[in-house]
Design a protein around this motif. Structure first.
Motif, PDB file in Angstrom:
ATOM      1  N   UNK A 119     -34.158  -9.262 -15.472  1.00  0.00           N
ATOM      2  CA  UNK A 119     -35.611  -9.087 -15.554  1.00  0.00           C
ATOM      3  C   UNK A 119     -36.372  -9.684 -14.376  1.00  0.00           C
ATOM      4  N   UNK A 120     -35.844  -9.478 -13.173  1.00  0.00           N
ATOM      5  CA  UNK A 120     -36.487  -9.999 -11.965  1.00  0.00           C
ATOM      6  C   UNK A 120     -37.553  -9.004 -11.505  1.00  0.00           C
ATOM      7  N   UNK A 121     -38.815  -9.464 -11.335  1.00  0.00           N
ATOM      8  CA  UNK A 121     -39.857  -8.562 -10.846  1.00  0.00           C
ATOM      9  C   UNK A 121     -39.519  -8.064  -9.444  1.00  0.00           C
ATOM     10  N   UNK A 122     -39.730  -6.780  -9.211  1.00  0.00           N
ATOM     11  CA  UNK A 122     -39.379  -6.196  -7.916  1.00  0.00           C
ATOM     12  C   UNK A 122     -40.164  -4.921  -7.685  1.00  0.00           C
ATOM     13  N   UNK A 123     -40.179  -4.502  -6.438  1.00  0.00           N
ATOM     14  CA  UNK A 123     -40.623  -3.152  -6.090  1.00  0.00           C
ATOM     15  C   UNK A 123     -39.353  -2.313  -6.097  1.00  0.00           C
ATOM     16  N   UNK A 124     -39.329  -1.278  -6.915  1.00  0.00           N
ATOM     17  CA  UNK A 124     -38.115  -0.479  -7.103  1.00  0.00           C
ATOM     18  C   UNK A 124     -38.376   0.939  -6.621  1.00  0.00           C
ATOM     19  N   UNK A 125     -37.430   1.473  -5.873  1.00  0.00           N
ATOM     20  CA  UNK A 125     -37.550   2.825  -5.346  1.00  0.00           C
ATOM     21  C   UNK A 125     -37.291   3.841  -6.458  1.00  0.00           C
TER      22      UNK A 125
END
Length: 75
Positions: free
Chosen positions: A30-36
């Motif tokens: 559950x790590x916040x990220x910008x995901x493609x």
């Protein structure tokens, strides 16, 4: 903003970060990220990367072969 690898669109989401240090596998969920949206590649903000580094450092002394933790509750 576009993906560095495939130029797809990025969206705010979460991902699982995994690393291996000294024979111990550390998994942070559950790590916040910008995901493609196209290739699934995730990128982290500087703040998230620093917290991941802190989490990994605090768990590297674990005696377990595999350690799993949640980003939202990790110290």
């Amino acid at each position: 903003m576009n993906c560095f690898f495939c130029k797809g669109n990025l969206f705010d989401g979460t991902t699982t970060f995994m690393t291996e240090i000294d024979g111990c596998t550390i998994i942070v969920k559950n790590v916040p990220a910008k995901v493609c949206s196209q290739c699934g590649e995730a990128s982290f903000s500087d703040e998230v990367a620093k917290k991941l580094e802190h989490i990994v450092d605090s768990l590297r002394q674990s005696i377990a072969e595999v350690t799993i933790t949640d980003y939202r509750t990790a110290a």
